[in-house]
Enzyme design. Structure first.
Site, PDB file in Angstrom:
ATOM      1  N   HIS A 108       0.881  -1.279   0.238  1.00  0.00           N
ATOM      2  CA  HIS A 108       0.088  -0.063   0.013  1.00  0.00           C
ATOM      3  C   HIS A 108       0.833   1.464   0.138  1.00  0.00           C
ATOM      4  O   HIS A 108       0.510   2.288  -0.386  1.00  0.00           O
ATOM      5  CB  HIS A 108      -0.769   0.212   1.289  1.00  0.00           C
ATOM      6  CG  HIS A 108      -1.854  -1.301   1.314  1.00  0.00           C
ATOM      7  ND1 HIS A 108      -2.691  -1.591   0.474  1.00  0.00           N
ATOM      8  CD2 HIS A 108      -1.474  -2.199   2.407  1.00  0.00           C
ATOM      9  CE1 HIS A 108      -3.360  -2.934   1.007  1.00  0.00           C
ATOM     10  NE2 HIS A 108      -2.467  -3.282   2.043  1.00  0.00           N
ATOM     11  N   HIS A 153       4.955   6.783   6.543  1.00  0.00           N
ATOM     12  CA  HIS A 153       4.808   6.269   5.165  1.00  0.00           C
ATOM     13  C   HIS A 153       4.465   7.592   4.422  1.00  0.00           C
ATOM     14  O   HIS A 153       4.303   8.678   5.083  1.00  0.00           O
ATOM     15  CB  HIS A 153       3.629   5.341   5.413  1.00  0.00           C
ATOM     16  CG  HIS A 153       2.335   5.879   5.730  1.00  0.00           C
ATOM     17  ND1 HIS A 153       2.028   5.809   7.093  1.00  0.00           N
ATOM     18  CD2 HIS A 153       1.266   6.553   5.175  1.00  0.00           C
ATOM     19  CE1 HIS A 153       0.882   6.392   7.213  1.00  0.00           C
ATOM     20  NE2 HIS A 153       0.518   6.894   6.114  1.00  0.00           N
ATOM     21  N   HIS A 180       2.137   8.986   0.658  1.00  0.00           N
ATOM     22  CA  HIS A 180       1.291   8.939  -0.184  1.00  0.00           C
ATOM     23  C   HIS A 180       1.576   9.921  -1.347  1.00  0.00           C
ATOM     24  O   HIS A 180       2.164  10.864  -1.174  1.00  0.00           O
ATOM     25  CB  HIS A 180      -0.328   9.384   0.296  1.00  0.00           C
ATOM     26  CG  HIS A 180      -0.650   8.663   1.686  1.00  0.00           C
ATOM     27  ND1 HIS A 180      -1.603   7.533   1.487  1.00  0.00           N
ATOM     28  CD2 HIS A 180      -0.368   9.106   2.857  1.00  0.00           C
ATOM     29  CE1 HIS A 180      -1.786   7.165   2.615  1.00  0.00           C
ATOM     30  NE2 HIS A 180      -1.115   7.984   3.463  1.00  0.00           N
ATOM     31  N   GLU A 200      -3.162  13.478   0.582  1.00  0.00           N
ATOM     32  CA  GLU A 200      -4.494  13.059   0.992  1.00  0.00           C
ATOM     33  C   GLU A 200      -5.303  14.298   1.249  1.00  0.00           C
ATOM     34  O   GLU A 200      -6.443  14.508   0.703  1.00  0.00           O
ATOM     35  CB  GLU A 200      -4.399  12.098   1.970  1.00  0.00           C
ATOM     36  CG  GLU A 200      -3.487  10.853   1.530  1.00  0.00           C
ATOM     37  CD  GLU A 200      -3.944   9.693   2.450  1.00  0.00           C
ATOM     38  OE1 GLU A 200      -3.864   9.494   3.599  1.00  0.00           O
ATOM     39  OE2 GLU A 200      -4.549   8.697   1.532  1.00  0.00           O
ATOM     40  N   HIS A 239       3.197  11.043   6.128  1.00  0.00           N
ATOM     41  CA  HIS A 239       2.732  10.697   7.544  1.00  0.00           C
ATOM     42  C   HIS A 239       3.474  10.001   8.704  1.00  0.00           C
ATOM     43  O   HIS A 239       4.001   8.970   8.291  1.00  0.00           O
ATOM     44  CB  HIS A 239       1.080   9.808   7.309  1.00  0.00           C
ATOM     45  CG  HIS A 239       0.201  10.689   6.690  1.00  0.00           C
ATOM     46  ND1 HIS A 239      -0.739  10.120   5.867  1.00  0.00           N
ATOM     47  CD2 HIS A 239      -0.052  11.749   6.471  1.00  0.00           C
ATOM     48  CE1 HIS A 239      -1.730  10.923   5.365  1.00  0.00           C
ATOM     49  NE2 HIS A 239      -1.242  12.060   5.715  1.00  0.00           N
ATOM     50  N   THR A 285      -6.661   6.670   7.067  1.00  0.00           N
ATOM     51  CA  THR A 285      -7.053   7.007   5.774  1.00  0.00           C
ATOM     52  C   THR A 285      -7.107   5.885   4.953  1.00  0.00           C
ATOM     53  O   THR A 285      -7.205   5.825   3.819  1.00  0.00           O
ATOM     54  CB  THR A 285      -6.342   8.277   5.096  1.00  0.00           C
ATOM     55  OG1 THR A 285      -4.806   7.608   4.849  1.00  0.00           O
ATOM     56  CG2 THR A 285      -6.278   9.484   5.741  1.00  0.00           C
ATOM     57  N   THR A 286      -6.688   4.676   5.693  1.00  0.00           N
ATOM     58  CA  THR A 286      -6.733   3.486   4.859  1.00  0.00           C
ATOM     59  C   THR A 286      -7.404   2.349   5.980  1.00  0.00           C
ATOM     60  O   THR A 286      -7.532   2.861   7.094  1.00  0.00           O
ATOM     61  CB  THR A 286      -5.283   2.469   4.741  1.00  0.00           C
ATOM     62  OG1 THR A 286      -4.754   2.393   6.177  1.00  0.00           O
ATOM     63  CG2 THR A 286      -4.525   3.479   4.070  1.00  0.00           C
TER      64      THR A 286
HETATM   65  N1  LIG Z   1      -2.857   7.538   6.619  1.00  0.00           N
HETATM   66  S1  LIG Z   1      -2.758   6.576   7.734  1.00  0.00           S
HETATM   67  O1  LIG Z   1      -1.986   7.205   8.641  1.00  0.00           O
HETATM   68  O2  LIG Z   1      -4.192   6.507   8.176  1.00  0.00           O
HETATM   69  C1  LIG Z   1      -1.994   5.050   7.312  1.00  0.00           C
HETATM   70  C2  LIG Z   1      -1.888   4.490   6.029  1.00  0.00           C
HETATM   71  F1  LIG Z   1      -2.423   5.618   4.946  1.00  0.00           F
HETATM   72  C3  LIG Z   1      -1.117   3.542   5.530  1.00  0.00           C
HETATM   73  F2  LIG Z   1      -1.176   3.281   4.308  1.00  0.00           F
HETATM   74  C4  LIG Z   1      -0.788   2.543   6.622  1.00  0.00           C
HETATM   75  S2  LIG Z   1       0.066   1.339   5.963  1.00  0.00           S
HETATM   76  O3  LIG Z   1       0.691   0.550   7.131  1.00  0.00           O
HETATM   77  O4  LIG Z   1       1.137   1.830   4.864  1.00  0.00           O
HETATM   78  C5  LIG Z   1      -0.851   0.231   5.131  1.00  0.00           C
HETATM   79  C6  LIG Z   1      -2.117   0.225   5.781  1.00  0.00           C
HETATM   80  O5  LIG Z   1      -2.265  -0.212   6.889  1.00  0.00           O
HETATM   81  C7  LIG Z   1      -0.976   2.936   7.933  1.00  0.00           C
HETATM   82  N2  LIG Z   1      -0.608   2.031   8.744  1.00  0.00           N
HETATM   83  C8  LIG Z   1      -1.388   1.759   9.948  1.00  0.00           C
HETATM   84  C9  LIG Z   1      -0.191   1.303  10.814  1.00  0.00           C
HETATM   85  C10 LIG Z   1       0.012  -0.246  11.190  1.00  0.00           C
HETATM   86  C11 LIG Z   1       0.882  -0.420  11.810  1.00  0.00           C
HETATM   87  C12 LIG Z   1       1.551   0.298  13.074  1.00  0.00           C
HETATM   88  C13 LIG Z   1       1.069   1.926  12.590  1.00  0.00           C
HETATM   89  C14 LIG Z   1       0.175   2.181  11.825  1.00  0.00           C
HETATM   90  C15 LIG Z   1      -2.580   1.111   9.816  1.00  0.00           C
HETATM   91  O6  LIG Z   1      -2.025  -0.085   9.046  1.00  0.00           O
HETATM   92  C16 LIG Z   1      -3.207   0.613  11.021  1.00  0.00           C
HETATM   93  C17 LIG Z   1      -3.085   1.348  12.160  1.00  0.00           C
HETATM   94  C18 LIG Z   1      -4.059   0.959  13.244  1.00  0.00           C
HETATM   95  C19 LIG Z   1      -4.544  -0.143  13.226  1.00  0.00           C
HETATM   96  C20 LIG Z   1      -4.293  -1.075  12.173  1.00  0.00           C
HETATM   97  C21 LIG Z   1      -3.711  -0.823  10.982  1.00  0.00           C
HETATM   98  C22 LIG Z   1      -1.410   4.191   8.298  1.00  0.00           C
HETATM   99  F3  LIG Z   1      -1.608   4.314   9.703  1.00  0.00           F
HETATM  100 ZN   LIG Z   2      -0.986   7.899   5.589  1.00  0.00          ZN
END
Ligand SMILES: NS(=O)(=O)c1c(F)c(F)c(S(=O)(=O)CCO)c(N[C@H](c2ccccc2)[C@@H](O)c2ccccc2)c1F
Ligand SMILES: [Zn+2]
Length: 261
Positions: A64, A94, A96, A106, A119, A199-200
Site C-alpha cells: 500500500h 509512510h 502517499h 491526501e 505521515h 485514511t486506509t
Molecule cells: N494514512 S494513515 O496514517 O491512516 C495510514 C496509511 F495511510 C497507511 F497506508 C498505513 S500502512 O501501514 O502503510 C498500510 C495500511 O495499513 C498505515 N498504517 C497503520 C499502522 C499499522 C501498523 C503500525 C502503525 C500504523 C494502519 O495499517 C493501522 C493502524 C491502526 C491499526 C491497524 C492498522 C496508516 F496508519
Molecule cells: Zn497515511
C-alpha cells in the site's frame, strides 16, 4: 479475498465501506482544509518533536505504501504539546503520492492537492498498553502530516529514495537504522489540527491529525523513485507501479479545524 483493499477501480476508496462500514462515519480522513474557516486557537501550544534518539528499525513495502518502522518500546521518539494531552510514541512513517505529473496528497488545501504527503504515525502509550489498543481509541493515535511539493532536491530524502530499490516488491523489507525523521521537517511547525481517522482500512476514528502548513520541497526525480515501487509481489505476473495511493477528502460534517498561531 476477505478484507483485500487497494487503490484500483475494483478495490479502491469508494468500495472500502463494504468491508469497513466506518468509511461512512462522522470523523473520516482526509479532509479539504479551508484556512480562513479554521479557528485560530490561542490556547494551542506549539508541537514538540523529540526524535533525537531515533530508533528506526526497517523500511518495507506492504503493498500500500513504503513504511519506515520504529522501536516504540519506550518514549525515545515522541510528539507532545499542540492539541495533545500526552506524549505519543512514533510507530512508523509512510508516504502517499500521485502518478507522473499528477498530485497525490491526501489532505487538500482549498481544493488544491500537493504532490505527496508524509505521515508520521504516533500512539498514546500513557493511556493504552499497546499500539493495537490505542488504534481503536478516539484519542489513541496522532498523525503528523507533512506536504511535499516538487521543486529543489531534498538534501536528506535521498537516504530514503536510495533504499527504495531494496523494497521494490510488496512484502519486501530491509534493515533501516538510525534514520531521524526530524530531517524531513519544514522550517515552521505551524499547523492545522482536527479529529479524524486512519485514511486506509481499518479506517479507525482514532486519529488526532496535525497537518503542518509549510510544505517541504522534493525534486520530481526523487518523487519518481517512489513510483518505481510496485503494489505487486515478486511472485506475481502483473507488475503494477505504486502510485495514486491516496484517499480523496471526506465530509467534514460538524467538525472544526483549528489553527495554531
Ligand atoms: N494514512 S494513515 O496514517 O491512516 C495510514 C496509511 F495511510 C497507511 F497506508 C498505513 S500502512 O501501514 O502503510 C498500510 C495500511 O495499513 C498505515 N498504517 C497503520 C499502522 C499499522 C501498523 C503500525 C502503525 C500504523 C494502519 O495499517 C493501522 C493502524 C491502526 C491499526 C491497524 C492498522 C496508516 F496508519
Ligand atoms: Zn497515511
Amino acid at each position: 479475498t476477505g478484507n483485500h483493499w487497494g487503490y484500483g477501480k475494483e478495490d479502491g476508496p469508494s468500495l472500502w465501506h463494504r468491508n469497513y462500514p466506518v468509511a461512512q462515519g462522522s470523523r473520516q480522513s482526509p479532509i479539504d482544509i479551508i484556512p480562513h474557516q479554521a479557528a485560530h486557537d490561542h490556547s494551542l501550544d506549539p508541537i514538540i518533536l523529540n526524535y533525537d534518539h531515533c530508533t528506526s528499525i526497517n523500511i518495507s513495502n506492504n503493498g500500500h505504501s513504503v513504511v519506515v518502522e520504529f522501536d516504540d518500546s519506550d518514549d525515545r521518539s515522541v510528539i507532545r504539546g499542540g492539541p495533545l494531552d500526552n506524549p505519543y510514541r512514533l510507530k512508523q512513517f509512510h508516504f502517499h503520492w500521485g502518478g507522473k505529473g499528477c498530485h497525490g496528497s491526501e489532505h487538500t488545501v482549498e481544493g488544491l492537492s500537493y504532490a505527496s504527503e508524509l505521515h508520521l504515525v504516533h500512539w498514546n502509550a500513557v493511556k493504552y498498553k499497546n499500539f493495537g489498543e490505542a488504534a481503536t481509541a478516539p484519542d489513541g493515535l496522532a498523525v503528523l502530516g507533512i506536504f511535499l511539493e516538487t521543486g529543489d532536491d531534498h538534501r536528506w530524502l535521498h537516504v530514503i529514495t536510495d533504499a527504495l530499490y531494496m523494497v521494490k516488491y510488496k512484502g519486501s523489507l530491509t534493515p533501516f537504522k538510525g534514520f531521524n525523521p526530524k530531517c524531513l521537517l519544514p522550517s515552521s511547525l505551524h499547523y492545522w489540527t482536527y479529529l479524524g481517522s486512519l485514511t486506509t482500512p481499518p479506517l479507525h476514528e482514532s486519529v488526532t491529525w496535525i497537518i503542518l502548513k509549510e510544505p517541504i520541497s522534493v525534486s520530481e526525480k526523487q518523487l519518481g523513485k517512489f513510483r518505481m515501487l510496485l503494489f505487486t509481489g515478486e511472485e506475481e505476473v502483473q507488475r503494477i507501479h505504486m502510485e495514486n495511493n491516496f484517499r480523496p477528502p471526506q465530509p467534514l460534517n460538524d467538525r472544526k479545524v483549528r489553527s495554531s498561531n
